[in-house]
Design a protein around this motif. Structure first.
Motif, mmCIF file in Angstrom:
data_model
loop_
_atom_site.group_PDB
_atom_site.id
_atom_site.type_symbol
_atom_site.label_atom_id
_atom_site.label_comp_id
_atom_site.label_asym_id
_atom_site.label_seq_id
_atom_site.Cartn_x
_atom_site.Cartn_y
_atom_site.Cartn_z
ATOM 1 N N GLU A 287 0.836 -1.198 0.000
ATOM 2 C CA GLU A 287 0.000 0.000 0.000
ATOM 3 C C GLU A 287 0.873 1.251 0.000
ATOM 4 O O GLU A 287 0.602 2.206 -0.747
ATOM 5 N N LEU A 288 1.902 1.228 0.833
ATOM 6 C CA LEU A 288 2.819 2.371 0.892
ATOM 7 C C LEU A 288 3.481 2.582 -0.479
ATOM 8 O O LEU A 288 3.615 3.723 -0.943
ATOM 9 N N ALA A 289 3.880 1.481 -1.095
ATOM 10 C CA ALA A 289 4.525 1.572 -2.409
ATOM 11 C C ALA A 289 3.590 2.249 -3.402
ATOM 12 O O ALA A 289 3.995 3.115 -4.175
ATOM 13 N N LYS A 290 2.322 1.840 -3.351
ATOM 14 C CA LYS A 290 1.335 2.395 -4.264
ATOM 15 C C LYS A 290 1.167 3.893 -4.018
ATOM 16 O O LYS A 290 1.178 4.696 -4.942
ATOM 17 N N LYS A 291 1.038 4.235 -2.733
ATOM 18 C CA LYS A 291 0.844 5.640 -2.370
ATOM 19 C C LYS A 291 2.018 6.500 -2.823
ATOM 20 O O LYS A 291 1.833 7.654 -3.215
ATOM 21 N N CYS A 292 3.224 5.947 -2.695
ATOM 22 C CA CYS A 292 4.440 6.740 -2.959
ATOM 23 C C CYS A 292 4.915 6.649 -4.403
ATOM 24 O O CYS A 292 5.830 7.376 -4.807
ATOM 25 N N GLY A 293 4.342 5.733 -5.150
ATOM 26 C CA GLY A 293 4.788 5.566 -6.536
ATOM 27 C C GLY A 293 6.180 4.966 -6.621
ATOM 28 O O GLY A 293 6.975 5.318 -7.486
ATOM 29 N N ILE A 294 6.488 4.069 -5.686
ATOM 30 C CA ILE A 294 7.778 3.364 -5.727
ATOM 31 C C ILE A 294 7.516 1.857 -5.601
ATOM 32 O O ILE A 294 6.365 1.450 -5.435
ATOM 33 N N THR A 295 8.570 1.067 -5.675
ATOM 34 C CA THR A 295 8.367 -0.379 -5.594
ATOM 35 C C THR A 295 8.380 -0.847 -4.141
ATOM 36 O O THR A 295 8.824 -0.114 -3.253
ATOM 37 N N VAL A 296 7.885 -2.064 -3.950
ATOM 38 C CA VAL A 296 7.845 -2.645 -2.602
ATOM 39 C C VAL A 296 9.262 -2.774 -2.035
ATOM 40 O O VAL A 296 9.508 -2.496 -0.862
ATOM 41 N N GLN A 298 11.751 -0.939 -2.698
ATOM 42 C CA GLN A 298 12.222 0.389 -2.309
ATOM 43 C C GLN A 298 11.661 0.777 -0.940
ATOM 44 O O GLN A 298 12.356 1.403 -0.140
ATOM 45 N N VAL A 299 10.407 0.374 -0.706
ATOM 46 C CA VAL A 299 9.825 0.617 0.612
ATOM 47 C C VAL A 299 10.626 -0.133 1.676
ATOM 48 O O VAL A 299 10.973 0.414 2.729
ATOM 49 N N SER A 300 10.952 -1.386 1.356
ATOM 50 C CA SER A 300 11.745 -2.189 2.288
ATOM 51 C C SER A 300 13.108 -1.537 2.546
ATOM 52 O O SER A 300 13.553 -1.454 3.693
ATOM 53 N N ASN A 301 13.727 -1.087 1.471
ATOM 54 C CA ASN A 301 15.019 -0.400 1.624
ATOM 55 C C ASN A 301 14.877 0.810 2.534
ATOM 56 O O ASN A 301 15.690 1.029 3.421
ATOM 57 N N TRP A 302 13.815 1.558 2.255
ATOM 58 C CA TRP A 302 13.636 2.795 3.006
ATOM 59 C C TRP A 302 13.473 2.491 4.500
ATOM 60 O O TRP A 302 14.134 3.115 5.342
ATOM 61 N N PHE A 303 12.639 1.515 4.815
ATOM 62 C CA PHE A 303 12.422 1.179 6.217
ATOM 63 C C PHE A 303 13.694 0.604 6.847
ATOM 64 O O PHE A 303 13.998 0.901 8.000
ATOM 65 N N GLY A 304 14.402 -0.193 6.086
ATOM 66 C CA GLY A 304 15.679 -0.721 6.587
ATOM 67 C C GLY A 304 16.634 0.404 6.943
ATOM 68 O O GLY A 304 17.201 0.434 8.037
ATOM 69 N N ASN A 305 16.790 1.314 6.004
ATOM 70 C CA ASN A 305 17.684 2.458 6.246
ATOM 71 C C ASN A 305 17.194 3.314 7.403
ATOM 72 O O ASN A 305 17.972 3.720 8.266
ATOM 73 N N LYS A 306 15.880 3.534 7.404
ATOM 74 C CA LYS A 306 15.311 4.436 8.418
ATOM 75 C C LYS A 306 15.499 3.852 9.823
ATOM 76 O O LYS A 306 15.936 4.561 10.741
ATOM 77 N N ARG A 307 15.173 2.589 9.978
ATOM 78 C CA ARG A 307 15.292 1.951 11.293
ATOM 79 C C ARG A 307 16.716 2.061 11.815
ATOM 80 O O ARG A 307 16.948 2.497 12.943
ATOM 81 N N ILE A 308 17.655 1.713 10.956
ATOM 82 C CA ILE A 308 19.051 1.680 11.396
ATOM 83 C C ILE A 308 19.555 3.084 11.708
ATOM 84 O O ILE A 308 20.276 3.307 12.679
#
Length: 364
Positions: A287-296, A298-308
């Motif tokens: 859902e986030l990917a859809k909202k942001c116009g990016i791939t799933v 990329q969402v995973s990457n973003w959350f990985g980076n953000k958490r760390i």
DNA sequence: AACGATGATTGACT
DNA sequence: AGTCAATCATCGTT
């Protein structure tokens, strides 16, 4: 990778084989067939006795030889044809030729034959497989775009960007493909032409020289091997070209764009409102990917980076955290106000990542 | 140019 | 398979 090199190589081996034959003929000696010399050359001038210290004399000699050479063709063309004909028709000819063929078979040709039947070259098989996998060889269209599509899918990024790269990659691959096929065709054509030529030549010569069909076969095999080694070079350099193209394309994947503001906002909102457990499920990611116009991914990457990065330096993210806390609080308030319900929204924060210090006026 | 921010990649771990 | 941690490569700002 030029055709001329190939032909030169082929003619080299051909010539060397023919030399061998000539040597055999010589070693067999001056077999005389009813008075005709098998070696059948034109009559050479008798050797001159003097030592050649006299310059004028030498010139005279050369002049004589040249003259003789010039007159040979005039005087003896018919004669030679007649001799040839006589030779062909001689009743002993088939027997003699078969004996000579046998002798040849037992000497040089048998030695040559040893290394002939090698199995399909593993190197060639590897190159073939690679070209097939990259979509250069194999069925028309589709293959290449499949590889490109896979790479493009992995590339992610904004759809327009990846499609531009995609088409660029595909165009280059198609170009390589075209060159490869046209070259391959050229080589194949040249090979068959040359083979035909040599076969005709040998068949023709087999009337005056002992050449067995087996020998012709061997010669054809030699030619084919030469041509296939040229083909291997073609395949090898095609593979190299594809690899270079691919590496460039993969490098291009790294040319990233930052996500747009709205996308970052959506992601941050989710992150800070799920700070206790910032691990979106597969569905949430979609859902986030859809909202942001990016791939799933990329969402995973973003959350990985953000958490760390959040965990590494909470202090740095404090302000941002508060900002989004206010935002979600306001949104929640709006929602609840709209619903005319006074239920306060539960803040999901129980362990895991530390919550930001939040005061109603936005100060720490 | 320097520097911090940020998206992507990689290898290890569970 | 999903995540973490380190790292790379580029972007955007100064």
């Amino acid at each position: 990778m030029s055709f001329s090199i190939c032909v030169a190589q082929c003619t080299d081996s051909l010539a060397s084989t023919m030399d061998d034959q000539a040597r055999i003929m010589q070693s067999i000696g001056g077999v005389s067939l009813a008075g005709h010399s098998v070696q059948g050359g034109m009559p050479l001038p008798p050797p001159h006795g003097h030592d050649g210290t006299d310059g004028d004399g030498r010139k005279q000699d050369i002049g004589d030889i040249l003259h003789q050479i010039m007159t040979i063709t005039d005087q003896s063309l018919d004669e030679a044809q007649a001799k040839k004909h006589g030779l062909n028709c001689h009743r002993m000819k088939p027997a003699l030729f078969s004996v000579l063929c046998e002798i040849k078979e037992k000497t040089v040709l048998s030695i040559r034959g040893v290394q002939e039947e090698d199995p399909p070259d593993p190197q060639i098989m590897r190159l073939d497989n690679m070209l097939l996998a990259e979509g250069v060889s194999g069925p028309e269209k589709g293959g290449g775009s499949a590889a490109a599509a896979a790479a493009a899918a992995a590339a992610g990024g904004s759809p327009t960007d990846s499609s531009i790269e995609h088409s660029d990659y595909r165009a280059k691959l198609t170009q390589i493909r075209q060159i490869y096929h046209s070259e391959l065709e050229k080589y194949e054509q040249a090979c068959s032409e040359f083979t035909n030529h040599v076969m005709n030549l040998l068949r023709e010569q087999s009337r005056t020289r002992p050449i067995s069909p087996k020998e012709i076969e061997r010669m054809v095999a030699i030619i084919h091997r030469k041509f296939s080694s040229i083909q291997m070079q073609l395949k090898q350099s095609t593979c190299e070209a594809v690899m270079i193209l691919r590496s460039r394309f993969l490098d291009a994947r790294r040319k990233r764009r930052n996500f747009n503001k709205q996308a970052t906002e959506v992601l941050n909102e989710y992150f800070y409102s799920h700070l206790s457990n910032p691990y979106p499920s597969e569905e949430a990611k979609e859902e986030l990917a859809k909202k942001c116009g990016i791939t799933v991914s990329q969402v995973s990457n973003w959350f990985g980076n953000k958490r760390i990065r959040y965990k590494k330096n909470i202090g740095k993210f404090q302000e941002e955290a508060n900002l989004y806390a206010v935002k979600t609080a306001v949104d929640a308030a709006n929602v609840s106000a709209q619903a005319s319900q006074a239920n306060s929204p539960a803040t999901p924060n129980s362990g895991g990542y530390p919550a930001p210090c939040y005061t109603p006026d936005g100060r720490l």
